[in-house]
Write a protein that holds these residues in place. Structure first.
Motif, PDB file in Angstrom:
ATOM      1  N   GLY A  37       0.911  -1.254   0.112  1.00  0.00           N
ATOM      2  CA  GLY A  37       0.026  -0.116   0.011  1.00  0.00           C
ATOM      3  C   GLY A  37       0.950   1.142   0.103  1.00  0.00           C
ATOM      4  O   GLY A  37       0.670   2.214   0.841  1.00  0.00           O
ATOM      5  N   VAL A  38       1.493   1.492  -0.846  1.00  0.00           N
ATOM      6  CA  VAL A  38       2.483   2.622  -1.027  1.00  0.00           C
ATOM      7  C   VAL A  38       1.562   3.684  -1.779  1.00  0.00           C
ATOM      8  O   VAL A  38       0.893   3.366  -2.867  1.00  0.00           O
ATOM      9  N   VAL A  39       1.567   4.760  -1.173  1.00  0.00           N
ATOM     10  CA  VAL A  39       0.637   5.969  -1.736  1.00  0.00           C
ATOM     11  C   VAL A  39       1.020   7.126  -1.756  1.00  0.00           C
ATOM     12  O   VAL A  39       1.841   7.567  -0.786  1.00  0.00           O
ATOM     13  N   GLU A  40       0.884   7.954  -2.854  1.00  0.00           N
ATOM     14  CA  GLU A  40       1.396   9.190  -2.897  1.00  0.00           C
ATOM     15  C   GLU A  40       0.143  10.100  -2.214  1.00  0.00           C
ATOM     16  O   GLU A  40      -0.937  10.128  -3.142  1.00  0.00           O
ATOM     17  N   ALA A  41       0.374  10.734  -1.100  1.00  0.00           N
ATOM     18  CA  ALA A  41      -0.536  11.594  -0.299  1.00  0.00           C
ATOM     19  C   ALA A  41      -0.872  12.681  -1.076  1.00  0.00           C
ATOM     20  O   ALA A  41      -1.953  13.351  -1.379  1.00  0.00           O
ATOM     21  N   LEU A  89       8.351  15.034   8.604  1.00  0.00           N
ATOM     22  CA  LEU A  89       7.093  14.474   8.427  1.00  0.00           C
ATOM     23  C   LEU A  89       6.571  13.968   9.954  1.00  0.00           C
ATOM     24  O   LEU A  89       7.536  13.346  10.658  1.00  0.00           O
ATOM     25  N   VAL A  90       5.277  14.134   9.974  1.00  0.00           N
ATOM     26  CA  VAL A  90       4.842  13.677  11.376  1.00  0.00           C
ATOM     27  C   VAL A  90       3.335  13.326  11.066  1.00  0.00           C
ATOM     28  O   VAL A  90       2.753  13.446  10.008  1.00  0.00           O
ATOM     29  N   PHE A  91       3.010  12.173  11.460  1.00  0.00           N
ATOM     30  CA  PHE A  91       1.846  11.396  10.911  1.00  0.00           C
ATOM     31  C   PHE A  91       0.935  10.858  12.264  1.00  0.00           C
ATOM     32  O   PHE A  91       1.445  10.592  13.153  1.00  0.00           O
ATOM     33  N   GLN A  92      -0.262  11.419  12.271  1.00  0.00           N
ATOM     34  CA  GLN A  92      -1.185  11.196  13.402  1.00  0.00           C
ATOM     35  C   GLN A  92      -2.596  11.248  12.952  1.00  0.00           C
ATOM     36  O   GLN A  92      -3.095  12.072  12.157  1.00  0.00           O
ATOM     37  N   GLY A  93      -3.302  10.014  13.192  1.00  0.00           N
ATOM     38  CA  GLY A  93      -4.456   9.692  12.877  1.00  0.00           C
ATOM     39  C   GLY A  93      -4.771   9.892  11.378  1.00  0.00           C
ATOM     40  O   GLY A  93      -3.825   8.840  10.617  1.00  0.00           O
ATOM     41  N   HIS A  94      -5.557  10.567  10.610  1.00  0.00           N
ATOM     42  CA  HIS A  94      -5.601  10.728   9.119  1.00  0.00           C
ATOM     43  C   HIS A  94      -4.907  11.913   8.644  1.00  0.00           C
ATOM     44  O   HIS A  94      -5.012  12.291   7.445  1.00  0.00           O
ATOM     45  N   LYS A  95      -4.065  12.306   9.530  1.00  0.00           N
ATOM     46  CA  LYS A  95      -3.337  13.620   9.123  1.00  0.00           C
ATOM     47  C   LYS A  95      -1.825  13.740   8.841  1.00  0.00           C
ATOM     48  O   LYS A  95      -1.229  12.790   9.839  1.00  0.00           O
ATOM     49  N   ILE A  96      -1.128  14.034   7.866  1.00  0.00           N
ATOM     50  CA  ILE A  96       0.249  14.200   7.554  1.00  0.00           C
ATOM     51  C   ILE A  96       0.894  15.639   7.871  1.00  0.00           C
ATOM     52  O   ILE A  96       0.200  16.591   7.222  1.00  0.00           O
ATOM     53  N   CYS A 120       4.659  24.813   6.579  1.00  0.00           N
ATOM     54  CA  CYS A 120       4.097  23.699   7.376  1.00  0.00           C
ATOM     55  C   CYS A 120       2.996  23.368   6.753  1.00  0.00           C
ATOM     56  O   CYS A 120       1.952  23.999   7.001  1.00  0.00           O
ATOM     57  N   ARG A 121       3.073  22.051   5.968  1.00  0.00           N
ATOM     58  CA  ARG A 121       1.608  21.712   5.417  1.00  0.00           C
ATOM     59  C   ARG A 121       0.998  20.593   6.090  1.00  0.00           C
ATOM     60  O   ARG A 121       1.518  19.714   6.601  1.00  0.00           O
ATOM     61  N   PHE A 122      -0.467  20.852   6.187  1.00  0.00           N
ATOM     62  CA  PHE A 122      -1.328  19.775   6.692  1.00  0.00           C
ATOM     63  C   PHE A 122      -2.132  19.078   5.840  1.00  0.00           C
ATOM     64  O   PHE A 122      -2.887  19.797   4.923  1.00  0.00           O
ATOM     65  N   LEU A 123      -1.896  17.752   5.671  1.00  0.00           N
ATOM     66  CA  LEU A 123      -2.558  16.997   4.617  1.00  0.00           C
ATOM     67  C   LEU A 123      -3.522  15.914   5.141  1.00  0.00           C
ATOM     68  O   LEU A 123      -3.200  15.455   6.247  1.00  0.00           O
ATOM     69  N   ILE A 149       2.701  23.462  17.473  1.00  0.00           N
ATOM     70  CA  ILE A 149       1.488  23.421  16.475  1.00  0.00           C
ATOM     71  C   ILE A 149       0.489  22.370  17.026  1.00  0.00           C
ATOM     72  O   ILE A 149       0.703  21.268  16.998  1.00  0.00           O
ATOM     73  N   ASP A 150      -0.946  22.853  17.146  1.00  0.00           N
ATOM     74  CA  ASP A 150      -1.920  21.740  17.538  1.00  0.00           C
ATOM     75  C   ASP A 150      -1.894  20.937  16.036  1.00  0.00           C
ATOM     76  O   ASP A 150      -2.415  21.867  14.770  1.00  0.00           O
ATOM     77  N   VAL A 151      -1.935  19.751  15.820  1.00  0.00           N
ATOM     78  CA  VAL A 151      -1.956  19.064  14.809  1.00  0.00           C
ATOM     79  C   VAL A 151      -3.240  19.047  14.169  1.00  0.00           C
ATOM     80  O   VAL A 151      -3.558  18.909  12.870  1.00  0.00           O
ATOM     81  N   VAL A 152      -4.537  19.099  14.977  1.00  0.00           N
ATOM     82  CA  VAL A 152      -5.916  19.019  14.554  1.00  0.00           C
ATOM     83  C   VAL A 152      -6.139  20.529  13.767  1.00  0.00           C
ATOM     84  O   VAL A 152      -6.699  20.360  12.692  1.00  0.00           O
ATOM     85  N   THR A 153      -6.082  21.500  14.343  1.00  0.00           N
ATOM     86  CA  THR A 153      -6.469  22.671  13.876  1.00  0.00           C
ATOM     87  C   THR A 153      -5.197  23.333  13.238  1.00  0.00           C
ATOM     88  O   THR A 153      -5.520  24.345  12.233  1.00  0.00           O
ATOM     89  N   GLY A 154      -4.051  23.060  13.173  1.00  0.00           N
ATOM     90  CA  GLY A 154      -2.990  23.845  12.443  1.00  0.00           C
ATOM     91  C   GLY A 154      -2.655  25.104  12.948  1.00  0.00           C
ATOM     92  O   GLY A 154      -1.683  25.818  12.747  1.00  0.00           O
TER      93      GLY A 154
END
Length: 145
Positions: A19-23, A33-40, A49-52, A91-96
Motif C-alpha cells: 500500500g504505497v500511496v502518494e498522499a 514528517l509527522v503522521f497522526q490519525g488521518h493527518k500528515i 508547514c503543510r497539513f495534509l 502547533i496543534d496537529v488538528v487545527t493547524g
C-alpha cells in the motif's frame, strides 16, 4: 474513497505490508514528517508547514514557517518543529494553529523532543533548553538563572 480504494482497504493493505500511496505533493524538499490519525504534517523547504488529509489527499492548510524546519517531535496532538531561525513552534496537529513560539536559542536548533508538557531542544552551539508548554514564555534554563 481515496487512492482507488476505501481508507479501510488501504489501511488493511498497509498492515499486510503493502500500500504505497502518494498522499500529496509539497512541490519542495520535505525536511520532516509527522503522521497522526488521518493527518500528515510536512515540514517543507519552502518555509511552510503543510497539513495534509490522508483519506482525501487534500492540502488542508499551509502555514508560513520562517526558517527551514528540519526536526520535529509529536506528543498528544501537538507537534514541535525546530528550525534554523533559532526558534521552535508548538502547533496543534488538528487545527493547524501555532500554540506558541519558543525563543531563546542563539544558534540553529538541531534537535527537539517532547514528553508530556515538556519540550527539550538543543542548538548547534551545544546549548540544551527545557521548556514547559504549560508556561511556554521562558525555558527552564532562563527561569533557573
Amino acid at each position: 474513497q481515496g487512492f482507488g480504494m476505501s481508507f479501510e482497504e488501504w489501511a488493511g493493505a498497509v498492515r499486510r505490508g503493502g500500500g504505497v500511496v502518494e498522499a500529496s505533493q509539497c512541490h519542495s524538499e520535505i525536511c520532516g514528517l509527522v503522521f497522526q490519525g488521518h493527518k500528515i504534517v510536512a515540514l517543507c523547504a519552502d518555509n511552510t508547514c503543510r497539513f495534509l488529509d490522508l483519506p482525501s489527499r487534500r492540502l488542508l492548510k499551509a502555514l508560513p514557517r520562517p526558517g527551514l524546519a528540519w526536526c520535529s517531535a509529536l506528543h498528544q496532538g501537538v507537534i514541535v518543529s525546530a528550525a534554523d531561525d533559532c526558534t521552535a513552534w508548538a502547533i496543534d496537529v488538528v487545527t493547524g494553529l501555532c500554540l506558541t513560539t519558543l525563543r531563546g536559542h542563539q544558534s540553529t536548533l538541531v534537535a527537539v523532543d517532547m514528553s508530556g508538557d515538556y519540550v527539550v531542544s538543543s542548538d548547534a552551539g551545544g546549548e540544551i533548553r527545557v521548556w514547559s508548554l504549560a508556561c511556554p514564555l521562558r525555558s527552564r534554563s532562563e527561569r533557573d538563572k
